[in-house]
Design an enzyme around this catalytic site. Structure first.
Site, PDB file in Angstrom:
ATOM      1  N   LEU A  41     -38.387   9.088 -36.327  1.00 64.18           N
ATOM      2  CA  LEU A  41     -39.033   7.335 -35.813  1.00 64.18           C
ATOM      3  C   LEU A  41     -39.736   6.970 -36.739  1.00 64.18           C
ATOM      4  O   LEU A  41     -40.782   7.550 -36.929  1.00 64.18           O
ATOM      5  CB  LEU A  41     -39.765   7.191 -34.235  1.00 64.18           C
ATOM      6  CG  LEU A  41     -38.457   6.972 -33.655  1.00 64.18           C
ATOM      7  CD1 LEU A  41     -38.865   6.522 -32.089  1.00 64.18           C
ATOM      8  CD2 LEU A  41     -37.088   6.001 -33.971  1.00 64.18           C
ATOM      9  N   ALA A  92     -39.424  12.035 -33.826  1.00 59.23           N
ATOM     10  CA  ALA A  92     -38.002  13.575 -34.247  1.00 59.23           C
ATOM     11  C   ALA A  92     -37.925  12.120 -35.714  1.00 59.23           C
ATOM     12  O   ALA A  92     -37.169  11.803 -35.565  1.00 59.23           O
ATOM     13  CB  ALA A  92     -37.258  13.069 -32.660  1.00 59.23           C
ATOM     14  N   LYS A 100     -49.382  15.692 -31.103  1.00 64.21           N
ATOM     15  CA  LYS A 100     -48.862  14.445 -32.039  1.00 64.21           C
ATOM     16  C   LYS A 100     -50.173  13.035 -32.272  1.00 64.21           C
ATOM     17  O   LYS A 100     -50.136  12.733 -33.173  1.00 64.21           O
ATOM     18  CB  LYS A 100     -47.572  13.820 -31.707  1.00 64.21           C
ATOM     19  CG  LYS A 100     -46.852  14.952 -31.107  1.00 64.21           C
ATOM     20  CD  LYS A 100     -45.944  14.509 -30.558  1.00 64.21           C
ATOM     21  CE  LYS A 100     -44.130  15.243 -30.154  1.00 64.21           C
ATOM     22  NZ  LYS A 100     -43.185  15.361 -29.497  1.00 64.21           N
ATOM     23  N   GLY A 151     -32.802  21.062 -21.875  1.00 62.44           N
ATOM     24  CA  GLY A 151     -33.070  21.865 -23.454  1.00 62.44           C
ATOM     25  C   GLY A 151     -33.640  20.916 -23.620  1.00 62.44           C
ATOM     26  O   GLY A 151     -34.382  20.439 -24.708  1.00 62.44           O
ATOM     27  N   ASP A 208     -48.509  19.564 -26.221  1.00 57.40           N
ATOM     28  CA  ASP A 208     -47.667  19.270 -27.472  1.00 57.40           C
ATOM     29  C   ASP A 208     -47.948  17.155 -28.154  1.00 57.40           C
ATOM     30  O   ASP A 208     -48.209  17.731 -29.088  1.00 57.40           O
ATOM     31  CB  ASP A 208     -46.032  18.714 -27.376  1.00 57.40           C
ATOM     32  CG  ASP A 208     -45.153  18.971 -27.961  1.00 57.40           C
ATOM     33  OD1 ASP A 208     -45.158  18.887 -28.966  1.00 57.40           O
ATOM     34  OD2 ASP A 208     -44.297  17.321 -28.118  1.00 57.40           O
ATOM     35  N   LYS A 265     -45.591  21.221 -35.592  1.00 58.81           N
ATOM     36  CA  LYS A 265     -46.561  20.131 -35.673  1.00 58.81           C
ATOM     37  C   LYS A 265     -48.121  21.086 -36.082  1.00 58.81           C
ATOM     38  O   LYS A 265     -49.029  20.758 -35.636  1.00 58.81           O
ATOM     39  CB  LYS A 265     -47.007  19.607 -34.169  1.00 58.81           C
ATOM     40  CG  LYS A 265     -45.652  18.787 -34.114  1.00 58.81           C
ATOM     41  CD  LYS A 265     -45.616  18.172 -32.859  1.00 58.81           C
ATOM     42  CE  LYS A 265     -45.058  18.966 -31.578  1.00 58.81           C
ATOM     43  NZ  LYS A 265     -43.899  18.934 -32.069  1.00 58.81           N
ATOM     44  N   ARG A 285     -36.067  37.366 -38.331  1.00 60.27           N
ATOM     45  CA  ARG A 285     -35.375  38.728 -38.105  1.00 60.27           C
ATOM     46  C   ARG A 285     -35.039  38.810 -39.557  1.00 60.27           C
ATOM     47  O   ARG A 285     -34.861  39.898 -40.310  1.00 60.27           O
ATOM     48  CB  ARG A 285     -34.460  38.951 -36.962  1.00 60.27           C
ATOM     49  CG  ARG A 285     -35.089  38.891 -36.260  1.00 60.27           C
ATOM     50  CD  ARG A 285     -33.883  39.201 -34.432  1.00 60.27           C
ATOM     51  NE  ARG A 285     -33.075  38.641 -35.017  1.00 60.27           N
ATOM     52  CZ  ARG A 285     -32.030  38.502 -34.359  1.00 60.27           C
ATOM     53  NH1 ARG A 285     -31.460  39.055 -32.982  1.00 60.27           N
ATOM     54  NH2 ARG A 285     -30.463  37.379 -34.420  1.00 60.27           N
ATOM     55  N   GLU A 290     -39.170  22.623 -23.410  1.00 62.28           N
ATOM     56  CA  GLU A 290     -39.492  23.990 -24.213  1.00 62.28           C
ATOM     57  C   GLU A 290     -39.768  25.203 -23.043  1.00 62.28           C
ATOM     58  O   GLU A 290     -39.370  24.809 -21.806  1.00 62.28           O
ATOM     59  CB  GLU A 290     -41.156  24.224 -23.958  1.00 62.28           C
ATOM     60  CG  GLU A 290     -42.245  23.349 -25.356  1.00 62.28           C
ATOM     61  CD  GLU A 290     -41.724  23.498 -27.107  1.00 62.28           C
ATOM     62  OE1 GLU A 290     -41.206  24.487 -26.723  1.00 62.28           O
ATOM     63  OE2 GLU A 290     -41.010  22.257 -27.438  1.00 62.28           O
TER      64      GLU A 290
END
Length: 362
Positions: free
Chosen positions: A159, A157, A228, A210, A224, A125, A55, A213
Site C-alpha cells: 500500500l 504489503a 512496522k 496462512g 511484527d 522488516k 539450502r 506466522e
C-alpha cells in the site's frame, strides 16, 4: 529522412539483473509473477540471473527461465551462500537484490550490497525495522553506493503508505501523527471475533488460512507491528531506538513461556481476557482494533484499543490495513490509506513494482 529514436530508459536492450532470495510463499509468488510477464513488454525489464533459498542456489548470466527455474532450484548442485549473490549479479548495468526472506542474516547484508552498487528491494522488516544502528547503516550505504532501497512491501504489503509519508515531507509537510492497523492477521482476527465464540478458535482458523506466522505468538505479541511502526516512525523523521516502542502483547506470560509445539493446546488461555475486553467495548458501541500509534514528540505505542464505530481506523474488512496520517495539510481530517495488508500475491507485486521502478529510473 531517416531518424534514430533513442531507447527509453529501462528499455529491454539492457534489463536489470535480479537476484531473488527466498522461495517461500512470497518468493514463489514473485517468481510466478515474473513468469506471467513472458511475451509482454515487462519481460525485457528484469532478468532473473540468481535465485537462492536457505539450502540451494542457481545462477545463469543469460537468465533463468521463470517458468522452469523452480524445478532447477530443487535439483541445484550448489549450496546456498550469501557470498555468491554479488558474483551472480556481476557485470555492468543495474543490479537488484530482491529479498523475499524473513532472515536476519540476509538483512545484515543489505548495507553491504547497497554500498557496493547493488540496489535492494525487500519485504523483510529486519532491515529498517530492527536496530537504529542498522537503519542508519542502510541510509549511509545508499548514499555511498548511489543506490535505492525499495521498501514498499515492508509496511502494508505494498500500500502507498511509505511513499505518501515521503511525498508529504518532500512537499514541505510536517508529519504530526500516524495511527494504523498494520497487521493483516490481527485485522482479520478482530474483524471476525464476535465475543461469543472462543478467540482461540479464530486464531486457529487464521493460522490454517496462512494469515499468521507459523507460531501465532509472533503476531499476537505485537512484535511484527512494532517493527512496522519503527519503519514508519523513522521515515516520518523520528529515528527511534528499537526499544522505544511501548508494546502491549496479547500473549499471557504462561503462553509466552511454552515451547512452540505446546502452543496450540494452550491457545484457550487467550479466551477469557479477550472476551472481557470485547464485552466492555461492545457495551459502549465500540470496536476492538490492534493499533500502532506515533504521536507528537515521537511517542510510539502498539496495543489493543476500543474505538468508536465512526473512528477512521474502525472500518475495513478481512486482512485490510488502514493507516491514518495527520500532517500540515491533513491537520483536521487525516489522510487514510486502506487495502489488503497480507497475502503473498500483493506482497510479491509490491516487490516487483519497486524493482521495475529502479530498473526504469536507474
Amino acid at each position: 529522412m531517416n531518424a534514430r529514436i533513442a531507447p527509453l530508459r529501462g528499455h529491454a536492450l539492457r534489463p536489470a539483473r535480479v537476484a531473488l532470495l527466498g522461495t517461500g510463499t512470497v518468493g514463489s509468488a514473485a517468481w510466478a509473477r515474473l513468469a506471467s510477464w513472458a511475451d509482454t513488454p515487462l519481460a525485457g525489464c528484469l532478468s532473473l540471473v540468481h535465485v537462492a533459498n536457505s539450502r540451494y542456489a542457481i545462477s545463469n548470466r543469460n537468465g533463468i527461465a521463470a517458468d522452469t527455474g523452480e524445478l532447477l532450484l530443487r535439483n541445484a548442485p550448489h549450496a546456498s551462500s550469501l557470498d555468491a549473490v554479488a558474483d551472480g549479479l556481476s557485470g555492468t548495468g543495474t543490479r537488484i537484490v530482491i529479498d523475499a526472506t524473513a532472515s536476519e542474516e540476509v538483512a545484515e547484508r543489505h548495507a553491504q550490497w547497497l554500498a557496493g552498487g547493488i540496489h535492494v528491494v525487500t519485504a523483510c522488516k529486519l532491515g529498517q525495522g530492527a536496530s537504529l544502528s542498522r537503519w542508519r547503516a542502510i541510509q549511509s550505504a545508499r548514499e555511498r553506493g548511489g543506490t535505492r532501497y525499495g521498501d514498499s512491501a515492508t509496511v502494508g504489503a505494498g500500500l502507498p503508505v511509505l511513499r505518501s509519508l515521503r511525498e508529504l515531507q518532500d512537499g514541505g509537510d510536517r508529519i504530526h501523527a500516524i495511527a494504523g492497523v498494520l497487521s493483516g492477521s490481527l485485522a482479520w482476527l478482530f474483524n471476525r471475533y464476535d465475543g461469543l465464540r472462543p478467540y482461540s478458535g479464530f486464531v486457529r482458523a487464521a493460522h490454517d488460512a496462512g494469515y499468521t506466522e507459523p507460531d501465532p505468538r509472533d503476531d499476537l505479541s505485537g512484535e511484527d507491528v512494532r517493527r512496522k511502526l519503527l519503519i514508519l516512525s523513522r521515515a516520518a523523521g523520528h529515528p527511534l531506538e528499537a526499544d522505544a516502542v511501548q508494546v502491549e502483547s496479547l500473549v499471557p506470560d504462561a503462553l509466552a513461556a511454552l515451547a512452540k509445539d505446546d502452543v496450540d493446546a494452550a491457545l484457550p488461555t487467550l479466551d477469557a481476557p479477550l472476551r472481557e475486553r470485547y464485552a466492555a467495548a461492545y457495551k459502549n458501541g465500540e470496536k476492538l482494533r490492534f493499533i500502532a500509534r506515533l504521536q507528537a514528540g515521537g511517542l510510539a505505542t502498539v496495543g489493543l484499543e476500543a474505538l468508536a464505530a465512526e473512528h477512521p481506523l474502525a472500518g475495513g474488512a478481512g486482512t485490510d490495513n488502514r493507516v491514518a496520517i495527520w500532517s500540515d495539510r491533513y491537520r483536521e481530517q487525516p489522510l487514510v490509506i486502506q487495502g489488503p495488508g497480507a497475502g503473498a500475491e500483493v506482497t510479491a507485486a509490491a516487490l516487483l513494482d519497486d524493482a521495475l521502478r529502479i530498473a526504469r529510473e536507474a
